[in-house]
Design a protein around this motif. Structure first.
Motif, PDB file in Angstrom:
ATOM      1  N   GLY A  76     -26.113 -21.715  12.255  1.00 56.29           N
ATOM      2  CA  GLY A  76     -26.971 -21.931  13.422  1.00 56.29           C
ATOM      3  C   GLY A  76     -28.443 -21.842  13.084  1.00 56.29           C
ATOM      4  O   GLY A  76     -28.876 -20.874  12.452  1.00 56.29           O
ATOM      5  N   ASP A  77     -29.206 -22.855  13.503  1.00 53.00           N
ATOM      6  CA  ASP A  77     -30.647 -22.810  13.301  1.00 53.00           C
ATOM      7  C   ASP A  77     -31.250 -21.579  13.954  1.00 53.00           C
ATOM      8  O   ASP A  77     -32.147 -20.933  13.397  1.00 53.00           O
ATOM      9  N   GLU A  78     -30.755 -21.225  15.144  1.00 57.21           N
ATOM     10  CA  GLU A  78     -31.331 -20.101  15.882  1.00 57.21           C
ATOM     11  C   GLU A  78     -31.108 -18.776  15.158  1.00 57.21           C
ATOM     12  O   GLU A  78     -31.918 -17.854  15.270  1.00 57.21           O
ATOM     13  N   VAL A  79     -30.004 -18.675  14.397  1.00 51.19           N
ATOM     14  CA  VAL A  79     -29.755 -17.460  13.621  1.00 51.19           C
ATOM     15  C   VAL A  79     -30.647 -17.438  12.387  1.00 51.19           C
ATOM     16  O   VAL A  79     -31.259 -16.422  12.052  1.00 51.19           O
ATOM     17  N   TRP A 125     -33.509 -18.840  11.937  1.00 50.12           N
ATOM     18  CA  TRP A 125     -34.924 -18.699  12.282  1.00 50.12           C
ATOM     19  C   TRP A 125     -35.246 -17.356  12.941  1.00 50.12           C
ATOM     20  O   TRP A 125     -36.392 -17.093  13.270  1.00 50.12           O
ATOM     21  N   GLU A 174     -34.259 -16.329  15.886  1.00 45.78           N
ATOM     22  CA  GLU A 174     -34.269 -16.354  17.349  1.00 45.78           C
ATOM     23  C   GLU A 174     -33.058 -15.618  17.923  1.00 45.78           C
ATOM     24  O   GLU A 174     -33.108 -15.100  19.033  1.00 45.78           O
ATOM     25  N   THR A 175     -31.967 -15.611  17.179  1.00 44.48           N
ATOM     26  CA  THR A 175     -30.759 -14.874  17.550  1.00 44.48           C
ATOM     27  C   THR A 175     -30.418 -13.913  16.420  1.00 44.48           C
ATOM     28  O   THR A 175     -30.319 -14.323  15.259  1.00 44.48           O
ATOM     29  N   ASN A 203     -28.169 -11.791  14.055  1.00 46.78           N
ATOM     30  CA  ASN A 203     -26.816 -12.031  13.549  1.00 46.78           C
ATOM     31  C   ASN A 203     -25.934 -10.789  13.670  1.00 46.78           C
ATOM     32  O   ASN A 203     -25.565 -10.164  12.683  1.00 46.78           O
ATOM     33  N   ASP A 212     -27.704 -25.709  10.992  1.00 46.81           N
ATOM     34  CA  ASP A 212     -26.708 -26.652  11.517  1.00 46.81           C
ATOM     35  C   ASP A 212     -26.770 -27.953  10.729  1.00 46.81           C
ATOM     36  O   ASP A 212     -27.082 -29.024  11.275  1.00 46.81           O
TER      37      ASP A 212
END
Length: 361
Positions: free
Chosen positions: A11-14, A16, A18-19, A21, A46
């Motif tokens: 996931g890009d959000e993980v 970066w 933003e989320t 892990n 992704d």
């Protein structure tokens, strides 16, 4: 039999930040309970090439590759495409999965495309029903190695792991590990280590200390055998006899879960008056399922006037100050009486890094 695993978060959000892990931490702990050692964590974007590279690395070094995320309904969910390129398996639509997802999916625009995409599975994969969502988990054999695919939302990932993956792991591992976690809130990591150094230097049971804000966990690990259980109990007794502070056996529960369960078990109730924390304590308590059996009520009394209104003596506030031991004891007692509860909980303090003074920190 499975002895090692590597965990791949997609996931890009993980990647970066933003989320956070949290999935990897939960899964590593889950694997350890079966005696499976996680040897590496990956976080990849992704992208088909990046996911495929991580899976190849994992399969070259471990018995099991666990891929978490990228199984959703949109075009940027590319995990299946990446695994297809690594394993050489076709992607097919599972009619049973389609029927199950379609029966609960909202009839919004594009719902059928969403259902079809989440119904895709790798040919020959074992399919694990998602008890808390839509995209299923999948189990794919690759020679003497295995690949497990799980959805990214933590609640769904954990639901599949506990309802289906656990049974499969139980049949494919032999070295189950018994883990016991003891928690301390009143001593720091170095102080606990000083009291437990003989246990920390040994291997039977294996002992580790893990610090987090406001809490230190002492983790004991031993084989889940008769001998291992004896070793674990001896280690537990050693910890309880050596640590000069209250020790709690929370397991995977949080402090608020522990407190609500304790109050409920003993037929007790609690009420909360908060100043500094502005309702956060009550929010965490009430978030625990079944809290209504134990929590009678809560208020935020941020000013001296609000504290006095609910029973805190004005002379205490004027002479000792709102941020004082005397004041917070009176707050706890006042709210206990206000709600006719057995236990009063209160918080007060200075907000910000520049609060307080040398004589009143």
């Amino acid at each position: 039999m499975i002895a090692s695993a590597q965990i791949i978060a997609v996931g890009d959000e993980v990647l970066w930040g933003e989320t956070i892990n949290t999935n990897a931490a939960w899964m590593a702990n889950f694997l350890m309970s079966f005696g499976i050692r996680p040897t590496r964590h990956y976080v990849v974007p992704d992208e088909v090439e990046a996911i495929g590279w991580a899976v190849r690395q994992a399969l070259s070094a471990a018995d099991l590759a666990i891929v978490i995320g990228g199984l959703g309904p949109t075009a940027d969910d590319r995990t299946l495409d990446a695994i297809q390129s690594v394993l050489g398996r076709r992607i097919v639509e599972d009619p049973e999965v389609f029927r199950r997802i379609a029966s609960t999916h909202s009839r919004t625009a594009g719902f059928e495309a969403s259902v079809r995409r989440q119904s895709r599975v790798l040919e020959g994969a074992g399919v694990w029903t998602n008890p808390r969502g839509q995209a299923p988990g999948q189990l794919v054999g690759f020679g003497d190695r295995w690949v497990v695919l799980l959805p990214g939302p933590p609640r769904e990932m954990q639901g599949i792991a506990e309802s289906a993956m656990a049974d499969w792991l139980g049949k494919n591992t032999t070295a189950h590990i018994r883990r016991n976690t003891l928690s301390v809130f009143d001593l720091g990591e170095s102080a606990i280590a000083e009291h437990l150094w003989p246990l920390l230097e040994g291997q039977h049971p294996r002992c580790g200390i893990y610090s987090q804000p406001g809490r230190v966990d002492i983790r004991l690990e031993s084989p889940d055998t008769d001998e291992g259980r004896v070793m674990a109990e001896r280690g537990r007794a050693w910890v309880l006899s050596r640590v000069p502070a209250p020790v709690f056996e929370l397991g995977r529960r949080t402090r608020e879960e522990y407190l609500i369960r304790w109050l409920t078990k003993h037929g007790r109730s609690a009420a909360v008056m908060e100043s500094l924390t502005g309702g956060m304590v009550a929010s965490r308590l009430i978030a625990v399922p079944g809290a209504s059996k134990a929590v009678k009520g809560a208020i935020v009394a941020y000013t001296d006037a609000a504290k006095a209104r609910y029973g805190v003596p004005r002379d205490v506030l004027e002479q000792e100050g709102a941020v004082s031991r005397a004041a917070v004891i009176q707050m706890a007692d006042a709210i206990r009486q206000e709600f006719e509860a057995d236990v009063g909980i209160a918080t007060t303090g200075f907000a910000g890094p520049d609060g307080g003074a040398p004589d009143n920190p």
